[in-house]
Design a protein around this motif. Structure first.
Motif, PDB file in Angstrom:
ATOM      1  N   PHE A  23      -5.877  79.639  14.562  1.00  0.00           N
ATOM      2  CA  PHE A  23      -5.142  80.581  13.718  1.00  0.00           C
ATOM      3  C   PHE A  23      -5.119  81.963  14.366  1.00  0.00           C
ATOM      4  O   PHE A  23      -4.099  82.650  14.321  1.00  0.00           O
ATOM      5  N   ASP A  24      -6.230  82.380  14.992  1.00  0.00           N
ATOM      6  CA  ASP A  24      -6.232  83.664  15.704  1.00  0.00           C
ATOM      7  C   ASP A  24      -5.158  83.671  16.790  1.00  0.00           C
ATOM      8  O   ASP A  24      -4.469  84.677  16.980  1.00  0.00           O
ATOM      9  N   GLN A  25      -5.010  82.547  17.493  1.00  0.00           N
ATOM     10  CA  GLN A  25      -3.973  82.466  18.525  1.00  0.00           C
ATOM     11  C   GLN A  25      -2.589  82.589  17.908  1.00  0.00           C
ATOM     12  O   GLN A  25      -1.727  83.308  18.437  1.00  0.00           O
ATOM     13  N   LEU A  26      -2.366  81.903  16.800  1.00  0.00           N
ATOM     14  CA  LEU A  26      -1.061  81.946  16.140  1.00  0.00           C
ATOM     15  C   LEU A  26      -0.781  83.333  15.553  1.00  0.00           C
ATOM     16  O   LEU A  26       0.319  83.870  15.685  1.00  0.00           O
ATOM     17  N   ASP A 107       4.180  80.495   7.871  1.00  0.00           N
ATOM     18  CA  ASP A 107       4.626  79.624   8.964  1.00  0.00           C
ATOM     19  C   ASP A 107       3.460  79.264   9.881  1.00  0.00           C
ATOM     20  O   ASP A 107       3.327  78.112  10.314  1.00  0.00           O
ATOM     21  N   SER A 108       2.597  80.249  10.171  1.00  0.00           N
ATOM     22  CA  SER A 108       1.432  79.990  11.030  1.00  0.00           C
ATOM     23  C   SER A 108       0.467  79.025  10.356  1.00  0.00           C
ATOM     24  O   SER A 108      -0.075  78.119  11.004  1.00  0.00           O
ATOM     25  N   LEU A 109       0.240  79.202   9.063  1.00  0.00           N
ATOM     26  CA  LEU A 109      -0.647  78.290   8.329  1.00  0.00           C
ATOM     27  C   LEU A 109      -0.077  76.878   8.292  1.00  0.00           C
ATOM     28  O   LEU A 109      -0.813  75.903   8.436  1.00  0.00           O
ATOM     29  N   HIS A 110       1.230  76.775   8.109  1.00  0.00           N
ATOM     30  CA  HIS A 110       1.874  75.460   8.108  1.00  0.00           C
ATOM     31  C   HIS A 110       1.697  74.780   9.472  1.00  0.00           C
ATOM     32  O   HIS A 110       1.337  73.596   9.555  1.00  0.00           O
ATOM     33  N   GLN A 111       1.901  75.542  10.536  1.00  0.00           N
ATOM     34  CA  GLN A 111       1.719  75.005  11.887  1.00  0.00           C
ATOM     35  C   GLN A 111       0.268  74.592  12.114  1.00  0.00           C
ATOM     36  O   GLN A 111      -0.004  73.531  12.681  1.00  0.00           O
ATOM     37  N   ASN A 113      -1.897  73.598   9.849  1.00  0.00           N
ATOM     38  CA  ASN A 113      -2.150  72.364   9.097  1.00  0.00           C
ATOM     39  C   ASN A 113      -1.497  71.156   9.759  1.00  0.00           C
ATOM     40  O   ASN A 113      -2.065  70.067   9.759  1.00  0.00           O
ATOM     41  N   GLU A 114      -0.319  71.343  10.336  1.00  0.00           N
ATOM     42  CA  GLU A 114       0.331  70.230  11.033  1.00  0.00           C
ATOM     43  C   GLU A 114      -0.526  69.753  12.207  1.00  0.00           C
ATOM     44  O   GLU A 114      -0.688  68.557  12.414  1.00  0.00           O
ATOM     45  N   VAL A 115      -1.056  70.703  12.957  1.00  0.00           N
ATOM     46  CA  VAL A 115      -1.906  70.343  14.101  1.00  0.00           C
ATOM     47  C   VAL A 115      -3.204  69.697  13.612  1.00  0.00           C
ATOM     48  O   VAL A 115      -3.621  68.662  14.124  1.00  0.00           O
ATOM     49  N   THR A 116      -3.823  70.308  12.600  1.00  0.00           N
ATOM     50  CA  THR A 116      -5.104  69.819  12.087  1.00  0.00           C
ATOM     51  C   THR A 116      -5.007  68.392  11.580  1.00  0.00           C
ATOM     52  O   THR A 116      -5.877  67.566  11.847  1.00  0.00           O
TER      53      THR A 116
END
Length: 148
Positions: A23-26, A107-111, A113-116
């Motif tokens: 998340f820090d990266q995003l 959008d970052s949180l959605h991304q 969660n998709e990766v996780t």
């Protein structure tokens, strides 16, 4: 249970740590860190908290919160205003500039969660959420002096 004792804490810690790093990266694309987003999210849930209230909710020191608020204020995302009932206290409020940022954070949180949860079935995810909510409630009850 011994196997659970040895691995569960590490597993939960690793997942949380890896999510924070990603998340820090995003969020770095927007000039934010996960801790700054945590401040903003707490204010989004209840705007106008004092730094002491933010500190208690986030379980971090007031000096740390003050530094976070300083940086967010410099970016124009929050502002401090005097407390109407306590002239010594300042309340922290989100600024209108944050409206545009919520979409980017979402959008970052959605991304994230998709990766996780890539490859995790919906039913598995639902069961995991149910289980973790029960675990959280059990821990909250114990910390509040209640039997689980």
């Amino acid at each position: 249970m011994q196997e659970l004792d040895r691995k569960l804490g590490t597993l939960l810690s690793d997942v949380a740590r890896f999510r924070r790093i990603l998340f820090d990266q995003l969020a770095s694309e927007y000039g934010l860190t996960h801790v700054q987003v945590f401040v903003l999210n707490n204010l989004h849930r209840q705007d106008g908290l004092t730094q002491t209230e933010l500190s208690a909710r986030m379980d971090i020191g007031t000096v740390t919160v003050s530094g976070l608020v300083d940086r967010l204020e410099a970016k124009g995302y929050v502002e401090r205003r005097p407390d109407e009932n306590d002239r010594r206290a300042k309340r922290v409020w989100l600024t209108p500039r944050m409206q545009d940022m919520w979409k980017k954070i979402g959008d970052s949180l959605h991304q994230l969660n998709e990766v996780t949860f890539d490859g995790v079935e919906e039913a598995e995810l639902d069961q995991m959420v149910t289980t973790l909510r029960k675990a959280r409630k059990n821990l909250q009850n114990r910390l509040n002096g209640k039997d689980t």
